[in-house]
Design a protein around this motif. Structure first.
Motif, PDB file in Angstrom:
ATOM      1  N   MET B 247      61.875  31.788 -32.989  1.00 49.12           N
ATOM      2  CA  MET B 247      62.538  32.994 -32.504  1.00 49.12           C
ATOM      3  C   MET B 247      63.835  33.256 -33.286  1.00 49.12           C
ATOM      4  SD  MET B 247      64.227  33.824 -28.816  1.00 49.12           S
ATOM      5  CE  MET B 247      65.683  32.896 -29.235  1.00 49.12           C
ATOM      6  N   PHE B 248      64.627  32.216 -33.492  1.00 47.06           N
ATOM      7  CA  PHE B 248      65.885  32.415 -34.221  1.00 47.06           C
ATOM      8  C   PHE B 248      65.632  32.747 -35.692  1.00 47.06           C
ATOM      9  CE2 PHE B 248      67.979  30.047 -30.664  1.00 47.06           C
ATOM     10  CZ  PHE B 248      68.874  31.056 -30.322  1.00 47.06           C
ATOM     11  N   GLU B 250      63.159  34.387 -36.941  1.00 44.70           N
ATOM     12  CA  GLU B 250      62.760  35.782 -37.043  1.00 44.70           C
ATOM     13  C   GLU B 250      63.944  36.707 -36.709  1.00 44.70           C
ATOM     14  OE1 GLU B 250      59.311  36.773 -34.670  1.00 44.70           O
ATOM     15  OE2 GLU B 250      58.669  38.269 -36.138  1.00 44.70           O
ATOM     16  N   TRP B 251      64.759  36.269 -35.788  1.00 44.64           N
ATOM     17  CA  TRP B 251      65.937  37.045 -35.394  1.00 44.64           C
ATOM     18  C   TRP B 251      66.887  37.216 -36.581  1.00 44.64           C
ATOM     19  CZ3 TRP B 251      68.629  35.734 -30.073  1.00 44.64           C
ATOM     20  CH2 TRP B 251      69.428  36.811 -29.691  1.00 44.64           C
ATOM     21  N   ASP B 255      66.177  40.659 -37.667  1.00 38.30           N
ATOM     22  CA  ASP B 255      67.116  41.299 -36.731  1.00 38.30           C
ATOM     23  C   ASP B 255      66.664  41.377 -35.283  1.00 38.30           C
ATOM     24  OD1 ASP B 255      69.224  41.681 -38.302  1.00 38.30           O
ATOM     25  OD2 ASP B 255      69.014  43.854 -38.554  1.00 38.30           O
ATOM     26  N   LYS B 256      65.458  40.892 -34.968  1.00 39.40           N
ATOM     27  CA  LYS B 256      65.008  40.985 -33.580  1.00 39.40           C
ATOM     28  C   LYS B 256      64.292  39.699 -33.159  1.00 39.40           C
ATOM     29  CE  LYS B 256      65.923  45.120 -31.741  1.00 39.40           C
ATOM     30  NZ  LYS B 256      66.645  45.784 -32.796  1.00 39.40           N
ATOM     31  N   PRO B 257      64.583  39.184 -31.963  1.00 38.02           N
ATOM     32  CA  PRO B 257      63.816  38.056 -31.442  1.00 38.02           C
ATOM     33  C   PRO B 257      62.551  38.606 -30.787  1.00 38.02           C
ATOM     34  CG  PRO B 257      65.571  38.656 -29.936  1.00 38.02           C
ATOM     35  CD  PRO B 257      65.625  39.658 -31.049  1.00 38.02           C
ATOM     36  N   THR B 258      61.373  38.256 -31.293  1.00 33.94           N
ATOM     37  CA  THR B 258      60.149  38.851 -30.746  1.00 33.94           C
ATOM     38  C   THR B 258      59.443  37.885 -29.793  1.00 33.94           C
ATOM     39  OG1 THR B 258      58.670  38.050 -32.478  1.00 33.94           O
ATOM     40  CG2 THR B 258      59.831  40.112 -32.923  1.00 33.94           C
TER      41      THR B 258
END
Lengths: 112, 407
Positions: B247-248, B250-251, B255-258
């Motif tokens: 999650m981090f 990708e964040w 720019d977004k946690p999916t």
């Protein structure tokens, strides 16, 4: 008689509906639609890959009223649906030849 | 001597592992387009039927039957001949032999189901069935024998694989790569968008996998004991860490946690801890899982650059996560955790890493080459793919005459 179709942002539907009821509009038809104009779409992210989604969800509102009420209806939708940001939508006004109330067989203005 | 606690535990674990396969069906089903969701779910579901029949007739015997040269079991146990209700002298001495057999059957079921993500949305159902029969017989059973079978050469060499990092995950990942290359891309790949049609379905599936994985890893202790508890804990810890790190990653990157990222990370962590679960401690599990989330995220990103269409990222998650887990076992294993295991590099035994590397390489090469051969044979005799028109209309209606959603 006029038919007014408006494409608006989904979260503005309640405001528009209340505004229209206040000025005496007695019915409307609403549908969930997708499309794009100048706003274009948005991006979605799945497993790190970006996807451009062209069609944005909108609400299409259809209202049929007497010709005299039409300018007021347009004004209310314009005011209530406006955020000032791109993607607020459009209003289309067109003339209408005939309306029939199926239950009673009434024609024209009485049927609205 | 049959132990009541062990027997009860293993039977429940077998049921948990079985439940992972319908979980996988949902995990995969949510990621395809809505015209292919039933076909995708069917791949996993019907494998429960196909592989069970194979397993009872000859699969179990080839995997666990009397050793032939360290590479395969004999057919002496065909039709479970001699596989009875008293413990086997070779495997899990405190539970009925049939309990061990059915626990192993569930692993044999989920492994080919994992591969189906590579050829989703374009494979002909009849060809799929033939592929599964051949793969289960000629790839899974030999591999299971090498690692877990009495006399298997990888097991004898001292390779550590607690619950199936090589046999299940590396083998399915390497086979998925071969399958994706041979069947080639989905129509419109790179031009059209392939967006998951139901992410909540995928997350439900990931949650079921997480739940079932406790049976997979803790059950691999083959007894209701401290080792099982340890494996349960490492499994949970690694999964949690990987959900966070994916999650981090990708964040930071996008720019977004999916939500799909968190679910994918959880699965990556489960895959990576599988070979290590009973050989490492909780802090090692934290590190193994945490790194798995990042490695697998990068592996999935690399797919688009490498140009093959592994539809649902079997290679990136199971191949890469499994490889990392197998090597990490060679780093983090400790006999303080499990005296029957070995020490890894970080506990003063660099040789273990080499053994792990050999087992990874042998599994990759064998699974990849065998899958290429099997796929080629199926392609030449009956054709792998549906027609272009069938692919456009979707597999649900053309292969199964059904639609998932009606409106």
């Amino acid at each position: 008689m006029k038919k007014i179709e408006a494409i608006i942002k989904p979260f503005k539907l309640d405001d528009v509906k209340e505004g229209l009821t206040e000025i005496g509009v007695q019915g409307m038809t609403v549908s969930e639609v997708k499309g794009f104009g100048r706003q274009r779409g948005h991006t979605e992210i799945y497993r790190g890959a970006e996807y451009k989604v062209d069609f944005v969800p909108k609400i299409k509102l259809e209202v049929v009223v007497n010709s005299e009420l039409a300018p007021q209806v347009v004004q209310v939708i314009e005011q209530k649906a406006k955020t000032g940001a791109i993607g607020d939508g459009k209003i289309f006004v067109s003339g209408l030849d005939e309306v029939v109330r199926i239950r009673t067989g009434e024609r024209g203005k009485e049927a609205i | 001597m049959i132990d009541a606690g062990d027997t009860a535990f293993i039977l429940i674990c077998a049921a948990l592992v079985l439940f992972m396969t319908p979980g996988l069906a949902l995990f995969y089903g949510g990621m395809v387009r809505n015209k292919n969701v039933l076909a995708t779910i069917m791949h996993s579901f019907i494998i429960m039927g196909v592989v069970t029949v194979i397993w009872v007739l000859w699969g179990y015997s080839l995997a666990f039957g009397p050793d032939v040269g360290g590479v395969i079991g004999s057919l002496d146990w065909f039709g479970l001949n001699g596989v009875g209700l008293s413990p086997s002298p070779d495997y899990a001495g405190t539970i009925p032999h049939q309990a061990f057999m059915i626990f192993q059957a569930m692993f044999a079921i989920i492994t080919p189901a994992l591969i189906t993500g590579a050829f989703a949305e374009r494979m002909k159902f009849s060809a799929f069935l033939v592929f599964i029969v051949l793969w289960s017989t000629f790839v899974y059973s030999p591999l299971a024998h090498w690692v877990w079978g009495s006399g298997g050469w990888l097991g004898n060499m001292g390779a550590l694989d607690f619950a199936g990092g090589t046999v299940v995950h590396i083998s399915s990942g390497a086979s998925a790569l071969a399958a994706a290359i041979l069947i080639s891309k989905r129509k419109g790949y790179g031009k059209e968008q392939f967006i998951p049609h139901n992410v909540p379905m995928t997350i439900t599936g990931a949650a079921i996998l997480w739940f079932g994985w406790f049976g997979f890893n803790a059950g691999s202790a083959l007894a209701s004991n401290g080792l099982a508890a340890g494996a349960f804990v490492t499994t949970h810890v690694a999964c949690s860490a990987a959900a966070l790190t994916w999650m981090f990653a990708e964040w930071i990157h996008r720019d977004k946690p999916t939500t799909l990222g968190a679910a994918s990370g959880a699965v990556a962590g489960l895959v990576a801890i599988t070979p290590a679960a009973g050989f490492v401690g909780p802090v090692s599990a934290l590190i193994i899982g945490g790194i798995a989330g990042v490695i697998c995220y990068m592996g999935v990103l690399a797919k688009s650059k490498l140009g093959y269409d592994d539809s649902l990222d079997v290679v990136g998650i199971h191949g890469l996560g499994g490889t990392w887990g197998a090597l990490a076992t060679g780093l983090f294993a400790s006999i303080a955790v499990n005296p029957d295991g070995a020490n890894g590099l970080f506990f003063g035994n660099p040789g273990q890493l080499w053994i792990q590397f050999v087992s990874v390489l042998a599994t990759c090469v064998f699974a990849f080459v065998m899958t290429l051969i099997i796929f080629k044979i199926v392609d030449c005799t009956m054709g792998l793919r549906v027609t272009d028109e069938e692919e456009m209309r979707g597999l649900d209606i053309t292969q199964h005459s059904e639609t998932a959603y009606s409106l």
